[in-house]
Scaffold this motif. Sequence first.
Motif, short mmCIF file in Angstrom:
data_model
loop_
_atom_site.label_atom_id
_atom_site.label_comp_id
_atom_site.label_asym_id
_atom_site.label_seq_id
_atom_site.Cartn_x
_atom_site.Cartn_y
_atom_site.Cartn_z
N ASP A 78 0.80 -1.24 -0.11
CA ASP A 78 -0.09 -0.08 -0.04
C ASP A 78 0.84 1.16 -0.02
OD1 ASP A 78 -2.04 1.85 0.11
OD2 ASP A 78 -2.49 1.44 2.32
N ARG A 79 1.34 1.51 -1.18
CA ARG A 79 2.26 2.74 -1.33
C ARG A 79 2.34 3.22 -2.86
NH1 ARG A 79 6.29 0.62 -4.03
NH2 ARG A 79 7.38 -1.61 -3.52
N PRO A 80 2.67 4.35 -3.04
CA PRO A 80 2.53 4.90 -4.44
C PRO A 80 3.33 3.84 -5.29
CG PRO A 80 3.07 6.62 -2.96
CD PRO A 80 3.28 5.50 -2.03
N GLY A 81 2.97 3.61 -6.42
CA GLY A 81 3.42 2.64 -7.40
C GLY A 81 3.30 1.22 -7.29
N GLY A 82 2.32 0.90 -6.06
CA GLY A 82 2.02 -0.44 -5.72
C GLY A 82 1.32 -1.05 -6.82
N LEU A 83 0.16 -0.35 -7.31
CA LEU A 83 -0.69 -0.75 -8.55
C LEU A 83 0.18 -1.05 -9.69
CD1 LEU A 83 -3.49 -1.60 -9.61
CD2 LEU A 83 -3.82 0.85 -10.07
N ASP A 84 0.90 0.07 -9.95
CA ASP A 84 1.77 -0.09 -11.10
C ASP A 84 2.43 -1.27 -11.43
OD1 ASP A 84 2.13 1.55 -13.68
OD2 ASP A 84 4.03 1.61 -13.22
N GLN A 85 3.19 -1.69 -10.38
CA GLN A 85 3.95 -2.82 -10.25
C GLN A 85 3.28 -4.11 -10.73
OE1 GLN A 85 5.50 -3.52 -6.25
NE2 GLN A 85 5.98 -5.45 -6.89
N ILE A 86 2.03 -4.13 -10.23
CA ILE A 86 1.27 -5.14 -10.65
C ILE A 86 1.01 -5.03 -12.14
CG2 ILE A 86 -0.80 -6.48 -10.28
CD1 ILE A 86 0.93 -6.43 -7.87
N LEU A 87 0.26 -3.91 -12.49
CA LEU A 87 0.15 -3.68 -13.86
C LEU A 87 1.02 -3.92 -14.94
CD1 LEU A 87 -2.71 -0.87 -13.62
CD2 LEU A 87 -3.00 -3.39 -13.60
N ALA A 88 2.44 -3.65 -14.73
CA ALA A 88 3.52 -4.08 -15.44
C ALA A 88 3.54 -5.46 -15.74
CB ALA A 88 4.72 -3.38 -14.67
N VAL A 89 3.41 -5.96 -14.83
CA VAL A 89 3.43 -7.68 -14.88
C VAL A 89 2.17 -8.25 -15.91
CG1 VAL A 89 3.32 -9.95 -13.91
CG2 VAL A 89 4.40 -8.07 -12.64
N VAL A 90 1.17 -7.48 -15.67
CA VAL A 90 -0.21 -8.12 -16.11
C VAL A 90 0.03 -7.51 -17.96
CG1 VAL A 90 -2.38 -7.31 -16.81
CG2 VAL A 90 -1.81 -7.72 -14.35
N GLU A 91 0.58 -6.23 -18.08
CA GLU A 91 1.03 -5.81 -19.65
C GLU A 91 2.03 -6.63 -20.24
OE1 GLU A 91 2.91 -2.01 -19.58
OE2 GLU A 91 1.83 -1.58 -21.64
N GLU A 92 3.19 -7.13 -19.40
CA GLU A 92 4.31 -7.83 -19.92
C GLU A 92 3.54 -9.04 -20.32
OE1 GLU A 92 7.72 -8.94 -21.15
OE2 GLU A 92 7.32 -6.99 -20.35
N ALA A 93 2.80 -9.73 -19.36
CA ALA A 93 2.07 -10.93 -19.98
C ALA A 93 1.03 -10.94 -20.92
CB ALA A 93 1.81 -11.67 -18.51
N ASP A 94 0.81 -9.66 -21.20
CA ASP A 94 -0.57 -9.82 -22.18
C ASP A 94 -1.88 -10.16 -21.62
OD1 ASP A 94 -1.31 -8.64 -24.61
OD2 ASP A 94 -1.01 -10.15 -25.77
N LEU A 95 -2.10 -9.81 -20.62
CA LEU A 95 -3.33 -10.44 -19.74
C LEU A 95 -4.33 -9.46 -19.84
CD1 LEU A 95 -1.72 -11.90 -16.46
CD2 LEU A 95 -2.43 -13.16 -18.57
N ASN A 96 -5.53 -10.02 -20.07
CA ASN A 96 -6.92 -9.07 -20.20
C ASN A 96 -7.69 -9.00 -18.88
OD1 ASN A 96 -8.58 -7.35 -21.39
ND2 ASN A 96 -9.55 -8.97 -22.68
N ILE A 97 -7.95 -7.93 -18.29
CA ILE A 97 -8.47 -7.58 -17.13
C ILE A 97 -10.02 -7.38 -17.44
CG2 ILE A 97 -8.81 -6.38 -15.13
CD1 ILE A 97 -6.07 -5.93 -14.86
N GLU A 98 -10.92 -8.22 -16.91
CA GLU A 98 -12.37 -7.84 -17.36
C GLU A 98 -12.81 -6.84 -16.28
OE1 GLU A 98 -14.21 -9.41 -19.44
OE2 GLU A 98 -13.27 -11.10 -19.97
N TYR A 99 -12.40 -6.64 -15.09
CA TYR A 99 -12.77 -5.70 -14.07
C TYR A 99 -11.80 -5.94 -12.74
CZ TYR A 99 -15.95 -9.32 -12.06
OH TYR A 99 -16.50 -10.62 -11.67
N MET A 100 -11.76 -5.15 -12.10
CA MET A 100 -11.09 -4.90 -10.72
C MET A 100 -11.80 -4.39 -9.72
SD MET A 100 -7.60 -3.42 -11.58
CE MET A 100 -6.83 -3.45 -9.91
N TYR A 101 -11.49 -4.70 -8.55
CA TYR A 101 -11.60 -3.51 -7.51
C TYR A 101 -10.67 -4.05 -6.33
CZ TYR A 101 -14.71 -7.79 -6.18
OH TYR A 101 -15.38 -9.05 -5.84
N SER A 102 -10.56 -3.03 -5.43
CA SER A 102 -9.47 -3.11 -4.30
C SER A 102 -9.86 -2.44 -2.96
CB SER A 102 -8.30 -2.38 -4.83
OG SER A 102 -8.53 -0.78 -4.83
N PHE A 103 -9.23 -2.70 -2.30
CA PHE A 103 -9.40 -2.25 -0.84
C PHE A 103 -8.00 -2.04 0.26
CE2 PHE A 103 -10.92 -6.44 -1.01
CZ PHE A 103 -10.44 -6.84 0.23
#
Lengths: 146, 449
Positions: A78-103
């Motif tokens: 839970d810090r700046p860049g936390g989400l981006d770190q995940i999305l980088a992996v998602v992008e790299e692996a070419d994964l498609n997200i239908e939807y997401m939510y977080s808390f």
Amino acid sequence: MKLHQLSLFLENKPRQLRVPSKVLAAAGVDILTLALADTQQFGILRLIVQDWEKARQVLEQAGCVVNVTEVVAIEVPDRPGGLDQILAVVEEADLNIEYMYSFTFHRGDRAILVIRFEDGDAAIAALQANGINVIESVELFKQAKA
Amino acid sequence: MICSQSHESWNDLPGGFHPASTPDYLPLPQLRDLQLRRLQATVRRAYDHVELFRTRMRERGITADDVRGLEDVARLPFMDKLDLRDTYPFGLFASPMSEIVRLHASSGTTGKPIVVAYTSEDLHVWASVMVRTFAACGLHRGDIVQNAYGYGLFTGGLGAHYGAEALGATVIPISGGNSARQIMVMKDFGVTAICSTPSYFLHLIEQAESMGMPLRDLPLRAGIFGAEPWTEAMRQRIEDAAGIKAYDIYGLSEIIGPGVASACCAQHGLHIFEDHFLPEIVDPVTGQVRPDGTAGELVLTTLSKRAMPIIRYRTHDITSIVTEPCPCGRTIRRIHRIGHRTDDMLIIRGVNVFPSQIEEALLAVEGTLPHYQIILTREKGLDQMEVQVEVTSEVFSDKIRSLENLQNALSHSIERTLNIRARVRLVEPQTIERSAGKAKRVIDKRELS
């Protein structure tokens, strides 16, 4: 590995949310997290609960339309860049997200992302290969929350 | 005969009714001769005893003696519902009250109800045509029949009741309503056949699911459905969902009640019991008789009713007479399923629309959805049609996109069928009102002058 998420169809009008909420309260089902998606006409309530089979049963008995989907829950810092770190992996692996939510939690330094991937298995493999903690069961989810 | 297999069982049942012994299989010359003799007697009876009929015959300069062949029926005056209203309550009776043993009446949603009467001979005929109906639907002695048509002034309940009893089946006179009890009885009594409106049976399918005893797991094998228009697609959906054979039957109180026509094992059209009810198809506007095979309004003449002979009754039901002989071997003619009535036609932005067309358009989309309601409004002088469709677990997805795709697919299907745009609105299950009788498909909120 994947968690069971319940989705409920709701018409977009006052008091509709109260119906499933009342049913789950009466059955003593613990809601771990939820998200409400809406359109002009209808909404979808997405729930992760302690005992999804029981929850589905009581909701269906109450006349709700319930759909069970598998989603992936991952722990992120839970810090700046936390989400981006995940999305980088998602992008790299070419994964498609239908939807997401977080808390986030009241204490601690972690957040949880719940993601519905088009291909859940591929997503889990890619995330784990990059050292990202995929929450394996509702119980662990609960511990993380506590 | 494709029904032969089910007929074998008749022979094993002492005292059992055998359908081949009924007039369903009369050679045609014999049937036509019987019809003519009965038509002549009916016209004579009405002429002698019913003032309205006699007056109209005199206006045309004809008497009962002018009916020399069956084709002369076309010379007789029409009757319609208004005549029954105008002569309320007893003005069309041809028998003195001392010979009338039963009265029924329509629900009378618009003004005065209409009243129909039966002598004991009429009741006997009514039971016999219902026996033939049930037999055509494959029922026999030993069947346990749950009669969920409403009992009372409505002809459905008692009509089906006495027919099933006369057949020798076991009748459960449960009437309509109380769906949870219907399912309990169906399970505990080992019910094999049910009579109801198709829309009420759909409701029972859902009720059974929610009680954890799906109908396909019960001994129920046949449904005898009538009293409202429905589509072939809906019939098949019911068969799949409940694991039964669904049969279409047709009748109207003015003629006798249920028992005017029935589907058979061939499931292609409904046989009219034409030794008692003479069918014609006419142009709904001009009243000109149309040949068999041509669509038009069904007109019926009772051939044996004594208390209340009804001649050339305008049913407002649109159908056609099937020209080919039926593979089941019955010689009495068939009408095609009644898809709609001349008076349930809606005019939306100048286009003629029947609710049954909307039902077909909805059912054409994979995985949907028999519960629907059409809501008409007028916004800024323009008609708007909203079709509310209940979401079921088969079509519900957790993705908004899929639901929007479903909405679009339904709305395109309607537009393709009708050439007009409809707003489709997905609604939660059980939110469209269920009735124990006829479904209310249309809510017209337009203020039409």
